[in-house]
Design an enzyme around this catalytic site. Structure first.
Site, PDB file in Angstrom:
ATOM      1  CB  VAL A 246      -0.959  -0.015   1.219  1.00  0.00           C
ATOM      2  CG1 VAL A 246      -1.630   1.340   1.404  1.00  0.00           C
ATOM      3  CG2 VAL A 246      -2.014  -1.092   1.040  1.00  0.00           C
ATOM      4  CB  ALA A 247       3.992   2.100   1.831  1.00  0.00           C
ATOM      5  CD  GLU A 251      -2.795   4.162  -1.951  1.00  0.00           C
ATOM      6  OE1 GLU A 251      -2.322   3.080  -1.631  1.00  0.00           O
ATOM      7  OE2 GLU A 251      -2.306   5.259  -1.594  1.00  0.00           O
ATOM      8  CG  ASP A 293      -1.544  36.434 -40.539  1.00  0.00           C
ATOM      9  OD1 ASP A 293      -0.711  36.876 -41.353  1.00  0.00           O
ATOM     10  OD2 ASP A 293      -2.767  36.553 -40.683  1.00  0.00           O
TER      11      ASP A 293
END
Length: 855
Positions: A246-247, A251, A293
């Site tokens: 998870v670290a 997320e 232009d």
């Protein structure tokens, strides 16, 4: 009547649109959010937590997945609504003819029976039956795939189809079908928008997600091997492995980037820029050459006739004589497609090219109006303006005979003349007269005047462009936009080269370029004719020193853009006409004019300027650079925070200590505590940083360039160090007070007590979360002291830090959350100590900023 009839048949204004593809349901979009390698890892973590009966962790992980997906769905909905609003702003227009009145209306409002005017540069707004067609050519690639324009007439080829482009001539047609009833509507499935194109940055982040997924698996395997070697409890290590996996996963990263890009499109609108293709926002920050232009972009496009040459004399427009100069005035009025309705009439209005409107204004001073003059001298034929010929010719009835007028570039007109109109008659155009005209032309262009010539052919059977009688010239002034000079100067400071590309003569172009500091020497200018004669190698050698391309044809523009790209430059090209479309497509960023631009140019462009202002490009590029830098800051902040979590976990486990953090702790920090600061960085308005004082970045520059990698590693290690110090503070203090040696064995023995371990983990959890909040403040500008930053320019960051600390208090002081997260309540003295530890990233920021400012 057409309105009533159309309503009777079931039509109403606003129906002339193609049906869009069926939108995905909310459920489908929600499930799409789950289709990510990062989410897969979290799902596996939730499953393992359930098997180990860690239902609290499982519930938090699933809640995080659900929340992340909902945030993604909401942000995609906001982005879709923003893009839909922009789509309406840039939707095609149509010239609706009602009686003698012509007005510009949204193409969606057309109904069968309406009469529509077509002209070069317009998109055909519906299926039409042509009533008139004058040298009309329509490019039908959208319908047939054939890019060669098709000639149209009122006989065999009398149909024009919706979404095709008028490339030449003009005409009128009756609307026969609208919306899904048109030919293009019948094959609408082929024209539906493809999936939203991802920017290169989004693609790199997707690749980063895959790398992090692989890293998570490697870390889990490494942790399992460590567990076997240390003979640890396998179920316990599985929970720790979940924490480590998870670290490794940021997320909130996909949602943050989506939010920032969606907000950037809205911010672009505020600087008068409509983003048609999302990757162009990112590419803007890389632009190194702007090809612009002249007319209407660098100048105001408010043309006024300043000087006239006719009958061998130079005079002011108001000094012209209606009888003596009748062909001069009539020629410019009749050989003209603009419309200025007589002041005081029932239908006042102005429609057409600013140059042609200026000619009508000149004639109006002498009481000549096109609509009234055409009643006595109706148009019987024409050869429309062509960018290659640089001429326009019209044929008119004139009291029993016919007369042809030709208007255009002085060089082109003069090359087709054999006579000159003097003292009321045509005389042979000799060498002396040509030299005199050339001298006047040089005088006009030297004064930055745009010059148009007029010639005629009497007793003409058709519109002809040979053996003409030269009648005269007008010199028109188009003032430089006051903000254009500053914009060019800003580009120079930003390392962006400004190049002028124009159809005007080289001396006129140079005079404007010199005024704007685009060019200082005539050697920096080249004409289209000279460019045509250069080989690719010779052109490539001269290119670095050229700043002005004058008297160019459409194919030259593509060659110029291609040459700059071949030289490694990132090119932005401005344009408004049909013949600009190829060069707009060829450029890295095509920029069309929203007001004067044709539908064809807008369709080919990546961006549309709603105010036709050159200075707007400066603002768009500055904003594009800022948006990229903000996204980069958000990404580096999240990655350095996650890196700190990984090192904290891995170091403790490698030393044989318990896990300093639970999976729920890491998820809380990553998705709740970190997300708001990351978003605040993504929308930062940093007043201390001027992105237009640095050169453009390379297009494929890494996110970790310019110290990004060292910043991520440094702050990652620092956050890991202070989190580990917080985790070990209690056991080390206890051992020292007891007079026992500080060994890994003794530390592990103390932490075997779950209550004691819970307090240690609460310390680590608190320091890790709050240190990342403080780290986000410094990430606003890694080169500027905190005491010199204007913190109130980013109120969201102030809110993010305040909310983050409040949430951290919530999980350590509210009994319900203490039970869910396995934390414990902290005393005031403990909070003070942990806040001091958490402030270390701010101290590091100040030290680094001090040394950076010494150089």
């Amino acid at each position: 009547m057409a309105e009533k009839k159309a309503k009777h048949n079931g039509y109403r204004r606003g129906m002339n649109v193609l049906a869009e593809e069926k939108k995905e349901s909310v459920l489908a979009r929600f499930l799409e959010q789950l289709n990510s390698p990062l989410i897969y890892i979290l799902m596996v973590a939730a499953a393992v937590s359930a098997l180990l009966k860690e239902y609290g962790d499982m519930a938090i992980i699933l809640a995080v997945i659900t929340l992340n997906s909902f945030v993604g769905v909401i942000q995609e909905g906001k982005a879709a609504r923003a893009l839909e609003a922009l789509k309406k702003m840039s939707s095609p227009k149509a010239l609706l003819k009602e009686g003698e009145r012509i007005s510009e209306v949204p193409a969606a409002s057309l109904i069968p029976g309406d009469i529509v005017c077509l002209e070069a540069g317009r998109q055909v707004p519906a299926d039409l039956l042509l009533k008139t067609a004058v040298n009309l050519k329509i490019e039908e690639a959208a319908l047939t795939g054939e890019s060669v324009p098709v000639s149209k007439d009122t006989g065999m080829h009398n149909r024009a189809y919706m979404s095709t482009n008028v490339t030449y001539g003009r005409g009128e047609g009756i609307v026969t079908a609208i919306g899904m009833e048109t030919e293009i509507g019948k094959i609408a499935g082929m024209l539906q928008n493809t999936k939203t194109e991802k920017t290169p940055l989004q693609k790199r982040l997707a690749d980063l997600g895959k790398v992090l997924s692989i890293l998570s698996v490697i870390l889990c395997v490494l942790l399992f091997l460590i567990a076997v070697c240390q003979r640890r409890n396998i179920p316990e290590m599985l929970i720790t492995a979940i924490s480590l996996a998870v670290a490794a996963v940021p997320e909130g990263l996909p949602a943050i980037v989506t939010m920032v890009l969606a907000l950037s499109v809205s911010r672009m609108v505020k600087v008068h820029t409509i983003v048609k293709r999302l990757p162009s926002v990112e590419t803007l920050g890389c632009v190194s050459v702007v090809c612009s232009d002249k007319t209407g972009t660098l100048t105001q496009n408010k043309m006024t006739v300043a000087a006239c040459y006719t009958g061998g004399r130079i005079c002011r427009p108001e000094d012209l004589k209606c009888d003596l100069d009748r062909h001069f005035l009539r020629g410019f009025v009749l050989c003209n497609d603009a419309e200025v309705l007589r002041p005081g009439g029932k239908e006042p209005g102005r429609l057409g090219d600013p140059t042609e409107l200026a000619l009508l204004d000149m004639a109006a001073v002498h009481g000549l109006y096109r609509r009234e003059l055409e009643r006595s001298m109706p148009r019987r034929g024409e050869i429309p303006f062509d960018s290659e010929r640089k001429l326009m010719t019209t044929l008119h009835a004139d009291r029993g005979s016919r007369i042809s007028y030709t208007k255009g570039s002085p060089d082109e007109v003069l090359s087709r003349c054999r006579f000159i109109w003097k003292e009321g008659r045509a005389v042979l155009l000799g060498r002396q007269e040509r030299e005199e005209i050339g001298q006047v032309l040089k005088e006009f262009t030297g004064a930055s005047l745009r010059v148009l010539a007029i010639a005629m052919y009497q007793d003409a059977d058709a519109a002809v462009e040979r053996d003409l009688v030269f009648v005269g010239m007008t010199g028109m002034s188009d003032p430089v936009r006051p903000e254009a000079a500053e914009a060019v100067a800003q580009f120079q400071r930003a390392g962006v080269k400004t190049v002028m590309i124009t159809g005007d003569r080289i001396d006129t172009a140079f005079a404007i370029a010199k005024e704007l500091c685009i060019a200082n020497r005539t050697e920096e200018c080249i004409s289209g004719e000279e460019l045509q004669g250069l080989s690719e190698e010779a052109f490539r050698k001269r290119l670095p020193w050229l700043r002005v391309f004058a008297h160019v044809a459409p194919e030259h523009k593509v060659r110029i853009v291609s040459a700059y790209k071949a030289a490694g430059e990132i090119v932005a090209m401005t344009g408004d006409g049909v013949n600009d479309a190829p060069s707009l497509k060829a450029a890295d960023v095509g920029v069309a004019m929203g007001m004067a631009g044709t539908d064809v140019a807008k369709n080919a462009a990546d961006l549309v300027l709603t105010d036709d202002n050159f200075a707007t490009i400066t603002k768009a590029i500055a904003l594009g650079r800022g948006i990229y830098e903000n996204i980069k800051k958000s990404v580096l902040f999240l990655l350095s925070s996650n890196f700190g979590e990984i090192i904290t976990m891995l170091a403790a486990i490698s030393l044989g200590l318990p896990s300093p953090l639970k999976p729920s702790h890491i998820l809380w920090i990553n998705l709740i505590t970190d997300s708001l600061p990351a978003l605040a960085l993504g929308v930062d308005v940093n007043g201390n940083k001027n992105y237009m004082k640095r050169p453009p970045r390379p297009k494929n520059e890494s996110l970790f360039a310019h110290g990004g990698l060292s910043c991520t590693i440094l702050y990652g290690f620092l956050i890991a160090f202070i989190s580990t110090v917080a985790f070990l503070q209690l056991p080390i203090g206890s051992l020292m007070r007891a007079g026992q040696p500080v060994t890994l064995g003794n530390l592990g023995r103390l932490m075997a007590d779950n209550v004691f371990l819970g307090r240690c983990q609460t310390y680590a959890f608190t320091v890790l979360g709050i240190s990342q909040l403080f780290h986000a403040i410094g990430m606003r500008d890694v080169e500027t002291s905190l005491f010199r930053m204007n913190h109130f320019r980013n109120k969201l960051m102030i809110l993010a830090v305040a909310v983050g600390i409040l949430l951290q208090l919530l999980v350590t002081e509210i009994p319900y959350f203490i039970g869910v997260f396995g934390t414990c309540s902290l005393a005031f003295s403990e909070w003070l100590l942990l806040l001091v530890l958490s402030a270390m990233p701010l101290l590091a920021h100040e030290i680094l900023a001090f040394f950076k400012n010494l150089h």
